[in-house]
Design an enzyme around this catalytic site. Structure first.
Site, PDB file in Angstrom:
ATOM      1  N   LYS A 142       0.868  -1.182   0.000  1.00 15.21           N
ATOM      2  CA  LYS A 142       0.000   0.000   0.000  1.00 15.21           C
ATOM      3  C   LYS A 142       0.893   1.217   0.000  1.00 15.21           C
ATOM      4  O   LYS A 142       2.033   1.161   0.474  1.00 15.21           O
ATOM      5  CB  LYS A 142      -0.882   0.008   1.258  1.00 15.21           C
ATOM      6  CG  LYS A 142      -2.128   0.828   1.116  1.00 15.21           C
ATOM      7  CD  LYS A 142      -3.131   0.061   0.293  1.00 15.21           C
ATOM      8  CE  LYS A 142      -4.530   0.513   0.356  1.00 15.21           C
ATOM      9  NZ  LYS A 142      -5.444  -0.537  -0.153  1.00 15.21           N
TER      10      LYS A 142
HETATM   11  N1  GLU Z   1      -7.001  -0.206  -3.660  1.00 16.83           N
HETATM   12  C1  GLU Z   1      -7.727  -1.409  -3.981  1.00 16.83           C
HETATM   13  C2  GLU Z   1      -7.758  -2.342  -2.789  1.00 16.83           C
HETATM   14  O1  GLU Z   1      -7.641  -1.922  -1.666  1.00 16.83           O
HETATM   15  C3  GLU Z   1      -7.213  -2.057  -5.246  1.00 16.83           C
HETATM   16  C4  GLU Z   1      -5.776  -2.487  -5.221  1.00 16.83           C
HETATM   17  C5  GLU Z   1      -5.235  -2.968  -6.555  1.00 16.83           C
HETATM   18  O2  GLU Z   1      -5.977  -3.031  -7.514  1.00 16.83           O
HETATM   19  O3  GLU Z   1      -4.043  -3.258  -6.595  1.00 16.83           O
HETATM   20  O4  GLU Z   1      -8.004  -3.526  -2.918  1.00 16.83           O
END
Ligand code: GLU
Length: 452
Positions: A142
């Protein structure tokens, strides 16, 4: 000889002292005393203790458990940005990779004032479990920038995004770590990240991010994927647990990319959407809202407020409405010990990441409210991100139908596995989902071994 004995003795006593000071006396509370990380905020410790609980209940070997408790690597960067008024402002940005055992790190980038190392590390850990649960060949990551995106002009936002990208450029890459949108970032943000990365390496690398615009290598269906997945999980949980056939009364917090698509999909499946909200406030109609007309209203006015035939409701009051299904699809930490006793629903589907805190989760369990956890409910986003990445690397172009069909297949498989484990073992859906994800990670770590 004597000298050696003395040295050994003093070494032993130093080590005993150290253990005593650090509380390594074998008692349960101090099982992992030696590692301390700067990411250990309340939110991170919550994510870590969730892992501890699951590890204990599934009898996870201690050496594997220990390796999963901390992020693999974290980067903190300062991001100086030229503001429109010619001043320079420094922002703080983060990228955390929790684990890369199963493949490159994967996870979104959020722009929000709540962003800090602990939040990003906790969410990176959740991404590891989410990808493993869905069977995707990814680890978890993240990133984020601490900022108020709503106060930034488009130019400021672009300069912030590009400078952040260049600061973390050595961490990311299509085989290393692949960012995607998250709170307050979108297709445009991904296009800027992709462009900055590509300019720096000297050729176009679409697969360094997912969630890009379709015209520069994004996948059809990606933008709707999270909401589509939330709606699909909601229908599956209703079918398997609630079994309500006539227009389940549904409340949705959030009308952004996730909430609005969830509302539309459920409305088109004959669910009665009685209330929705956005950052400005919520609207309620006990006979149900016409979601198609609401889309037109939002397109015109920019908010849900003032929609014909609805009455206003605050975001807090919306969570407490009497309904069959509640879908928090906005922010984390929305259902807590403060308001959980006032929640009147039978099923909660976590569209956002971490909307139900651990205290509220235990309360809901005691009161037989079913909670479909975030790592299953909102996994549609990262699943179609994976499809986008695969199409990019293999130069394939799938139709929207094909993407949606494949998404449904993977969501169904994960729902089947989680629901079955939960029923067989009589455990919460959250525990079942975590167990499946964590055991896949543990198996992979066991097979790969520990270097050196
Ligand atoms: N931000 C989204 C999540 O928390 C998508 C992450 C992604 O597609 O890599 O799952």
């Amino acid at each position: 000889m004597t000298g050696t004995n003395l040295n050994e003795k003093s070494l032993q006593s130093i080590s005993d002292d150290l253990k005593k000071n650090l509380g390594q006396s074998g008692d349960k509370a101090s099982q992992f005393p030696l590692t301390r990380m700067e990411c250990e905020s309340e939110l991170f410790l919550q994510a870590q203790s969730q892992l501890d609980e699951v590890a204990k209940s599934m009898g996870l070997e201690k050496h594997l458990h220990e390796r999963l408790r901390y992020p693999k690597r974290a980067m903190i960067v300062s991001i100086p940005v030229k503001m429109d008024d010619k001043s320079v402002k420094s922002f703080v940005g983060y990228r955390v990779q929790h684990d890369v055992t199963l493949g490159p790190a994967k996870g979104g980038i959020r722009f929000h004032p709540s962003v800090n190392l602990g939040e990003v590390a906790a969410l990176a850990m959740l991404m590891t479990w989410k990808c493993a649960l869905m069977g995707l060949p990814y680890g978890g990551a993240k990133g984020g920038i601490n900022c108020k995106p709503w106060n930034l002009s488009i130019g400021e936002n672009e300069r912030l995004t590009r400078r952040y990208t260049s600061e973390i450029i050595n961490l990311i890459g299509p085989d290393k770590d692949i960012p995607a949108p998250d709170m307050y970032t979108n297709e445009q943000t991904m296009a800027w990240i992709m462009d900055t990365y590509s300019i720096n390496v000297g050729y176009t690398v679409p697969s360094v991010v997912t969630g890009k615009p379709v015209s520069i290598g994004g996948s059809l269906g990606r933008q709707e994927a999270t909401g589509r997945g939330v709606a699909h999980c909601t229908k599956r949980a209703n079918q398997d647990f609630l079994k309500l056939t006539s227009h389940p009364r549904t409340v949705i917090q959030g009308f952004g990319n996730v909430g609005s698509i969830t509302a539309k999909m459920l409305y088109e499946s004959d669910y009665q959407i009685i209330a929705v909200s956005d950052v400005f406030g919520g609207i309620y109609n006990k006979n149900g809202l016409d979601i198609h007309k609401l889309f037109q209203h939002v397109q015109k006015t920019g908010k849900v407020e003032g929609f014909e035939g609805s009455q206003p409701v605050s975001n807090e009051a919306l969570l407490e409405l009497d309904c069959d299904i509640l879908i928090p699809a906005a922010l984390g930490n929305q259902i807590t010990q403060e308001n959980v006793s006032k929640i009147q629903t039978k099923l909660i589907v976590e569209g956002a990441n971490g909307p139900v805190n651990p205290e509220a989760d235990s309360y809901l369990k005691k009161n037989n409210v079913i909670v479909v956890p975030d790592i299953l409910a909102n996994a549609g986003g990262v699943t179609v991100s994976y499809f986008e990445w695969v199409q990019g690397l293999m130069h394939l172009l799938w139709s929207e139908n094909e993407v949606n069909k494949r998404l449904e297949q993977l969501m169904d498989k994960a729902c089947d596995e989680v629901f079955k484990l939960s029923l067989d073992r009589n455990i919460r859906l959250r525990m079942a989902a975590l167990q499946i994800g964590i055991s896949r990670l543990a198996e992979a770590k066991q097979l790969r071994g520990l270097y050196p």
